[in-house]
Design a protein around this motif. Structure first.
Motif, PDB file in Angstrom:
ATOM      1  N   ASN A 103     -72.669 -30.823  38.803  1.00 26.25           N
ATOM      2  CA  ASN A 103     -71.795 -31.423  37.798  1.00 26.25           C
ATOM      3  C   ASN A 103     -71.994 -30.735  36.451  1.00 26.25           C
ATOM      4  O   ASN A 103     -73.140 -30.535  36.014  1.00 26.25           O
ATOM      5  N   SER A 104     -70.900 -30.401  35.802  1.00 24.03           N
ATOM      6  CA  SER A 104     -70.973 -29.766  34.485  1.00 24.03           C
ATOM      7  C   SER A 104     -69.905 -30.362  33.576  1.00 24.03           C
ATOM      8  O   SER A 104     -68.726 -30.404  33.933  1.00 24.03           O
ATOM      9  N   PHE A 105     -70.342 -30.833  32.382  1.00 28.68           N
ATOM     10  CA  PHE A 105     -69.423 -31.399  31.388  1.00 28.68           C
ATOM     11  C   PHE A 105     -69.595 -30.656  30.068  1.00 28.68           C
ATOM     12  O   PHE A 105     -70.729 -30.397  29.639  1.00 28.68           O
ATOM     13  N   ASN A 106     -68.472 -30.344  29.419  1.00 33.31           N
ATOM     14  CA  ASN A 106     -68.486 -29.735  28.086  1.00 33.31           C
ATOM     15  C   ASN A 106     -67.430 -30.410  27.230  1.00 33.31           C
ATOM     16  O   ASN A 106     -66.278 -30.578  27.670  1.00 33.31           O
ATOM     17  N   ILE A 107     -67.826 -30.818  26.005  1.00 35.82           N
ATOM     18  CA  ILE A 107     -66.903 -31.541  25.127  1.00 35.82           C
ATOM     19  C   ILE A 107     -66.926 -30.928  23.734  1.00 35.82           C
ATOM     20  O   ILE A 107     -67.844 -30.183  23.369  1.00 35.82           O
ATOM     21  N   LYS A 108     -65.918 -31.265  22.946  1.00 33.73           N
ATOM     22  CA  LYS A 108     -65.847 -30.810  21.556  1.00 33.73           C
ATOM     23  C   LYS A 108     -66.743 -31.682  20.663  1.00 33.73           C
ATOM     24  O   LYS A 108     -67.049 -32.829  20.999  1.00 33.73           O
ATOM     25  N   ASP A 109     -67.130 -31.117  19.524  1.00 37.52           N
ATOM     26  CA  ASP A 109     -67.973 -31.858  18.576  1.00 37.52           C
ATOM     27  C   ASP A 109     -67.323 -33.169  18.148  1.00 37.52           C
ATOM     28  O   ASP A 109     -68.012 -34.169  17.915  1.00 37.52           O
ATOM     29  N   THR A 110     -65.991 -33.165  18.030  1.00 36.94           N
ATOM     30  CA  THR A 110     -65.279 -34.373  17.602  1.00 36.94           C
ATOM     31  C   THR A 110     -65.592 -35.549  18.504  1.00 36.94           C
ATOM     32  O   THR A 110     -65.831 -36.677  18.049  1.00 36.94           O
ATOM     33  N   LEU A 111     -65.610 -35.302  19.806  1.00 40.13           N
ATOM     34  CA  LEU A 111     -65.873 -36.359  20.773  1.00 40.13           C
ATOM     35  C   LEU A 111     -67.327 -36.827  20.691  1.00 40.13           C
ATOM     36  O   LEU A 111     -67.614 -38.028  20.764  1.00 40.13           O
ATOM     37  N   ALA A 112     -68.246 -35.880  20.500  1.00 37.53           N
ATOM     38  CA  ALA A 112     -69.658 -36.240  20.384  1.00 37.53           C
ATOM     39  C   ALA A 112     -69.924 -37.052  19.117  1.00 37.53           C
ATOM     40  O   ALA A 112     -70.797 -37.932  19.112  1.00 37.53           O
ATOM     41  N   LEU A 113     -69.158 -36.813  18.057  1.00 41.86           N
ATOM     42  CA  LEU A 113     -69.321 -37.579  16.827  1.00 41.86           C
ATOM     43  C   LEU A 113     -68.765 -38.994  16.981  1.00 41.86           C
ATOM     44  O   LEU A 113     -69.332 -39.957  16.466  1.00 41.86           O
ATOM     45  N   LEU A 114     -67.653 -39.111  17.685  1.00 41.45           N
ATOM     46  CA  LEU A 114     -67.055 -40.433  17.897  1.00 41.45           C
ATOM     47  C   LEU A 114     -67.952 -41.325  18.750  1.00 41.45           C
ATOM     48  O   LEU A 114     -68.075 -42.520  18.493  1.00 41.45           O
ATOM     49  N   ASN A 115     -68.569 -40.740  19.755  1.00 39.17           N
ATOM     50  CA  ASN A 115     -69.477 -41.495  20.623  1.00 39.17           C
ATOM     51  C   ASN A 115     -70.641 -40.595  21.008  1.00 39.17           C
ATOM     52  O   ASN A 115     -70.562 -39.831  21.976  1.00 39.17           O
ATOM     53  N   PRO A 116     -71.754 -40.663  20.248  1.00 40.05           N
ATOM     54  CA  PRO A 116     -72.916 -39.803  20.559  1.00 40.05           C
ATOM     55  C   PRO A 116     -73.459 -40.017  21.964  1.00 40.05           C
ATOM     56  O   PRO A 116     -74.135 -39.136  22.506  1.00 40.05           O
ATOM     57  N   GLN A 117     -73.169 -41.164  22.564  1.00 39.78           N
ATOM     58  CA  GLN A 117     -73.678 -41.436  23.914  1.00 39.78           C
ATOM     59  C   GLN A 117     -72.713 -40.980  25.002  1.00 39.78           C
ATOM     60  O   GLN A 117     -72.969 -41.215  26.193  1.00 39.78           O
TER      61      GLN A 117
END
Length: 466
Positions: free
Chosen positions: A239-253
């Motif tokens: 399994n591999s997930f990659n997201i943008k910083d915007t999404l990580a800021l909205l929900n750090p978890q």
């Protein structure tokens, strides 16, 4: 020649037990020998695939007292392969000690190359409620069922829109007492995702000209089918997930600790014992399924460590001539209370309670019990569609059932969002619905449900389990 008509859809055929002969001739010996088995109608399906589903074989012995049970179970096995629309089994007794069987099958259509138009919501009712057409998917879908006539499946899917996806799947046939295998590759890119749950509803973010999340899944699995009804599966997945910083800021978890990537291996074992008369719309029998999954094996860099256990049990039976009951119990638990949001097991995704279709409920662990009573409004009927020249579509079966139902459940979540009031509470709903059951394993459900808060709604489902 006496005969048993075994047709169309396993559960309905099972309900039509009156098609069985009243008695076996008394002069027959207690143990009969199967002299021969002939098969017709299988233009593509290999004969050995059909033989594999039979509980009797050439030159084998059949106890007279077990005759109808073996034939009925063999019929259900053939119908549950999803290879045939109709199955007929004829028999003839020879010299009071031998049997000849003739099996006739009406094959389905196996090659599907279709344009794809679908909604991406958790269920069809949720899509109708929000009316957000930006969550539509478009694409091309190629599925070759009964590949090589061996009950193998090859699937290739291209989707764009809300969900941009490339998917490739191959399954070899699950033959009795044989080892089979399969592989699945899935790449998904999204510009709109649910990043949190607030007020018991999923909260979305949408971007333009960029993908906010990309994930890749690659798995290989082994399966073993034992004594027709027991299925074992062992799966290893990357399994591999990659997201943008915007999404990580909205929900750090979302991927834990503000991370923008997550990579890990999963190992799963699943056991299924299925004694239902039909896998699509059962009326008799029971099914148990249990699985244990370890996410994070420590072999590659990851920050996930979780063991999940899932248990499901279904029981069905006849109460009267046209009256049946069904129950469905599900329990899901996780060892880690702090899993990434992207893989959290909320009630409202794959499993949900009737009357809560519009809700997503935060949870680490949950359990539910669904119960229904079925009244056969329209017994199984066969219709010929004369203007269709293809045998695979020109004859169909259908039945209609009225069903009152009651659902109960409990959801547990450590430190939920205070606005998610459905977590850590008992839930229930009740209502009434109508199910239309027809060929190609399709069940269309129209349900009217009332939940614990008195909220009333009309919901539409395709292939709803309960």
């Amino acid at each position: 020649m006496g005969s048993i008509l075994l047709f169309g859809y396993g559960a309905i055929a099972h309900a039509k037990s009156k098609t069985q002969p009243v008695n076996i001739p008394s002069e027959l010996k207690d143990t009969l020998t199967v002299q021969s088995i002939t098969i017709s109608g299988n233009q593509k399906t290999k004969k050995r695939i059909i033989y594999n589903e039979l509980l009797f074989k050439r030159n084998g012995k059949v106890a007279k007292t077990d005759f109808f049970e073996l034939v009925t179970k063999s019929r259900n096995n053939l119908l549950n392969t999803s290879l045939f629309n109709f199955v007929y089994i004829d028999y003839k007794f020879i010299e009071n000690e031998k049997i000849h069987f003739h099996i006739k099958v009406d094959e389905r259509w196996y090659t599907w190359l279709l344009p794809l138009l679908e909604h991406a919501d958790r269920n069809f009712s949720s899509f109708l409620e929000n009316g957000d057409w930006s969550r539509m998917n478009y694409g091309v879908y190629l599925k070759q069922e009964n590949f090589r006539g061996m009950n193998e499946t090859l699937k290739i899917k291209f989707r764009v829109g809300y969900l941009n996806e490339i998917e490739v799947l191959f399954n070899s046939a699950q033959r009795n007492n044989k080892l089979s295998w399969g592989t699945h590759l899935n790449y998904v890119a999204l510009n709109q995702v649910s990043y949190n749950i607030t007020g018991n509803e999923a909260i979305y973010i949408k971007t333009s000209n960029t993908f906010i999340e990309q994930n890749l899944g690659s798995e290989i699995f082994l399966r073993y089918r034992h004594r027709f009804v027991n299925r074992h599966k062992l799966m290893l997945k990357y399994n591999s997930f990659n997201i943008k910083d915007t999404l990580a800021l909205l929900n750090p978890q979302y991927l834990l600790n503000g991370n923008t990537s997550l990579n890990y291996l999963s190992l799963q074992y699943k056991y299924n014992r299925d004694l239902r008369d039909s896998k699509t719309y059962p009326l008799k029998g029971h099914m148990f399924e249990g699985s244990i999954t370890r996410d994070g094996l420590g072999l590659i860099e990851n920050n996930i460590n979780n063991i999940s256990v899932k248990l499901f049990f279904q029981q069905y039976g006849r109460m009267a001539n046209r009256l049946f009951y069904g129950t469905n119990l599900g329990v899901i638990t996780n060892s880690n209370n702090n899993n990434p949001f992207v893989i959290s097991n909320g009630l409202g995704y794959k499993e949900f309670l009737n009357g809560y279709e519009y809700n997503v409920i935060e949870s680490n662990n949950y359990a539910y019990l669904k119960s229904k009573i079925l009244f056969e409004l329209v017994p199984t009927k066969t219709a010929n569609i004369n203007f269709i020249n293809l045998n695979q579509f020109s004859k169909l079966h259908y039945a209609i059932y009225l069903k009152p139902f009651i659902d109960v459940g409990y959801v547990h979540k450590e430190n939920p969002n205070p606005s998610n009031t459905l977590s850590n509470s008992y839930l229930y709903s009740y209502g009434i619905g109508i199910d239309l059951v027809t060929y190609y394993d399709k069940v269309l459900s129209f349900n009217y449900a009332i939940n614990k808060f008195g909220y009333q709604g009309f919901y539409v489902h395709l292939n709803l389990a309960m």
